[in-house]
Design an enzyme around this catalytic site. Structure first.
Site, PDB file in Angstrom:
ATOM      1  N   HIS A  86      -9.499   0.876   4.824  1.00 47.42           N
ATOM      2  CA  HIS A  86      -8.032   1.243   5.710  1.00 47.42           C
ATOM      3  C   HIS A  86      -8.441   2.206   6.864  1.00 47.42           C
ATOM      4  CE1 HIS A  86      -4.261   2.559   6.326  1.00 47.42           C
ATOM      5  NE2 HIS A  86      -3.838   1.577   5.838  1.00 47.42           N
TER       6      HIS A  86
ATOM      7  N   GLU B 290      -6.990   4.618   7.722  1.00 50.21           N
ATOM      8  CA  GLU B 290      -6.691   5.956   7.319  1.00 50.21           C
ATOM      9  C   GLU B 290      -7.980   6.656   6.766  1.00 50.21           C
ATOM     10  OE1 GLU B 290      -2.779   5.659   5.435  1.00 50.21           O
ATOM     11  OE2 GLU B 290      -2.030   5.084   7.212  1.00 50.21           O
TER      12      GLU B 290
ATOM     13  N   SER C 163       3.406  -2.192  10.348  1.00 51.04           N
ATOM     14  CA  SER C 163       4.927  -2.076  10.454  1.00 51.04           C
ATOM     15  C   SER C 163       5.618  -3.406  10.229  1.00 51.04           C
ATOM     16  CB  SER C 163       5.186  -1.722  11.740  1.00 51.04           C
ATOM     17  OG  SER C 163       4.863  -0.246  11.968  1.00 51.04           O
TER      18      SER C 163
ATOM     19  N   LYS D 249       0.226   4.325  -0.389  1.00 47.75           N
ATOM     20  CA  LYS D 249      -0.431   5.397   0.172  1.00 47.75           C
ATOM     21  C   LYS D 249      -0.221   6.664  -0.622  1.00 47.75           C
ATOM     22  CE  LYS D 249       0.076   3.641   4.711  1.00 47.75           C
ATOM     23  NZ  LYS D 249      -0.124   3.579   6.119  1.00 47.75           N
TER      24      LYS D 249
ATOM     25  N   GLU E 166      -5.316  -4.974  10.668  1.00 49.29           N
ATOM     26  CA  GLU E 166      -4.196  -4.128  10.588  1.00 49.29           C
ATOM     27  C   GLU E 166      -4.703  -3.275  12.253  1.00 49.29           C
ATOM     28  OE1 GLU E 166      -2.351  -2.978   6.967  1.00 49.29           O
ATOM     29  OE2 GLU E 166      -4.152  -1.529   7.062  1.00 49.29           O
TER      30      GLU E 166
ATOM     31  N   GLY F 215       4.902   1.520   4.765  1.00 49.65           N
ATOM     32  CA  GLY F 215       6.245   1.931   4.383  1.00 49.65           C
ATOM     33  C   GLY F 215       7.219   1.083   3.720  1.00 49.65           C
TER      34      GLY F 215
ATOM     35  N   ASN G 169       1.047  -1.025  -0.001  1.00 51.12           N
ATOM     36  CA  ASN G 169      -0.138   0.185  -0.030  1.00 51.12           C
ATOM     37  C   ASN G 169       0.898   1.353   0.087  1.00 51.12           C
ATOM     38  OD1 ASN G 169      -1.747   2.146   0.412  1.00 51.12           O
ATOM     39  ND2 ASN G 169      -2.367   1.509   2.626  1.00 51.12           N
TER      40      ASN G 169
ATOM     41  N   GLY H 264       2.256   2.460  10.743  1.00 54.79           N
ATOM     42  CA  GLY H 264       3.201   3.530  10.269  1.00 54.79           C
ATOM     43  C   GLY H 264       3.905   3.986  11.516  1.00 54.79           C
TER      44      GLY H 264
HETATM   45  C1  PEP Z   1      -0.656   0.178   6.082  1.00 51.46           C
HETATM   46  O1  PEP Z   1      -0.991   1.292   6.022  1.00 51.46           O
HETATM   47  O2  PEP Z   1      -1.732  -0.583   5.554  1.00 51.46           O
HETATM   48  C2  PEP Z   1       0.340  -0.301   6.588  1.00 51.46           C
HETATM   49  C3  PEP Z   1       0.387  -1.699   7.247  1.00 51.46           C
HETATM   50  O3  PEP Z   1       1.452   0.566   6.924  1.00 51.46           O
HETATM   51  P1  PEP Z   1       2.740   0.096   7.635  1.00 51.46           P
HETATM   52  O4  PEP Z   1       3.323  -1.117   7.025  1.00 51.46           O
HETATM   53  O5  PEP Z   1       3.696   1.288   7.113  1.00 51.46           O
HETATM   54  O6  PEP Z   1       2.511   0.200   8.900  1.00 51.46           O
END
Ligand code: PEP
Length: 250
Positions: free
Chosen positions: A95, A97, A212, A11, A167, A234, A9, A173
């Site tokens: 998601h 966000e 993460s 973003k 998640e 990320g 992803n 993040g």
């Molecule tokens: C995400 O936004 O779906 C995600 C898992 O981000 P990160 O891996 O950066 O925590």
């Protein structure tokens, strides 16, 4: 056997030049013999570039969001049929966000999930609790509520063509990853909710972990019996890091 899926992803990241290099790196590094399926979900504007760079490779691509409408006067929106037209296989829905920053409710997420499937896309349905909810022992209640909103509207049969991503919001993040045991517990719980409706569908539904995940912790997380891949934020922005996770999923 559930085929693992590792989905990036991106973003709202990536210039055209950076994204072209990232896509070239992924294409070069993935093997056709790999057991895991690899997907990237770039920003809308970079989807044509992903389609161009990944065409004919084992990798697939998808969107990060979609409109509930097919077409019409919805300024700034992109529909499921438009994503399909650019060769998208997947689309992320719900998601955290989108839920927190853009006010998407469980009902709206369920509607988007339906719109994705109606367009021939496979929704990656994100569910997960905040830190406050975890500390209040609400993890299972929150995840069940988010899941049931979709199950009630579209039925268990719809999960034959869907992926779930657990998640935990506190891990997205933040560099703070759920331990493999914490993640496995919730994944098992999610699968048990599906099993209550249909055992076969539950056994075949892929449940990804996101939060993460990176090259250094992927193996342990992916070794858990109910973790079928990862949704990567990320760490999906660097080809080598992302490929390390893909290999761990093999
Ligand atoms: C995400 O936004 O779906 C995600 C898992 O981000 P990160 O891996 O950066 O925590």
């Amino acid at each position: 056997m559930r085929r693992p899926l590792v989905a990036g992803n991106w973003k709202m990241n990536g210039s055209r030049t950076e994204s072209a290099a990232l896509l070239d790196g992924i294409r070069k590094g993935i093997s056709a013999a790999s057991r895991a399926e690899v997907a990237v979900c770039p920003p809308y504007i970079l989807i044509p570039l992903a389609a161009e760079k990944l065409a004919g490779s084992p990798a697939v691509w998808g969107g990060q969001n979609l409109s509930v409408h097919k077409s019409g006067a919805y300024t700034g929106e992109i529909s499921g049929p438009m994503l399909r037209d650019y060769g998208c296989t997947y689309v992320i829905v719900g998601h955290s966000e989108r839920r927190t920053l853009y006010g998407e409710t469980d009902a709206m997420v369920a509607e988007k999930y339906g719109a994705a499937q109606a367009a021939g896309l496979i929704p990656i349905l994100c569910v997960g609790e905040t830190l406050q909810e975890r500390e209040a022992n609400q993890t299972e209640a929150v995840v069940a509520r988010q899941l049931e909103a979709v199950l009630d509207q579209h039925g268990i049969g719809s999960f034959k063509n869907a992926v779930i991503a657990y998640e935990p919001v506190w891990a997205i993040g933040t560099g703070k990853t759920a331990t493999p045991q914490q993640a496995q517990e919730v994944h098992r719980f999610i699968r048990s909710r599906l099993t209550a409706r249909d055992k076969t569908v539950a056994e075949n539904t892929r449940i990804l972990y996101g939060g993460s995940m990176k090259g250094s912790n992927a193996k342990e997380l992916l070794a858990q019996p109910d973790i079928d891949g990862g949704l990567i934020g990320g760490a999906s922005l660097q080809a080598e890091e992302f490929l390390t996770i893909c290999r761990a999923a093999d």
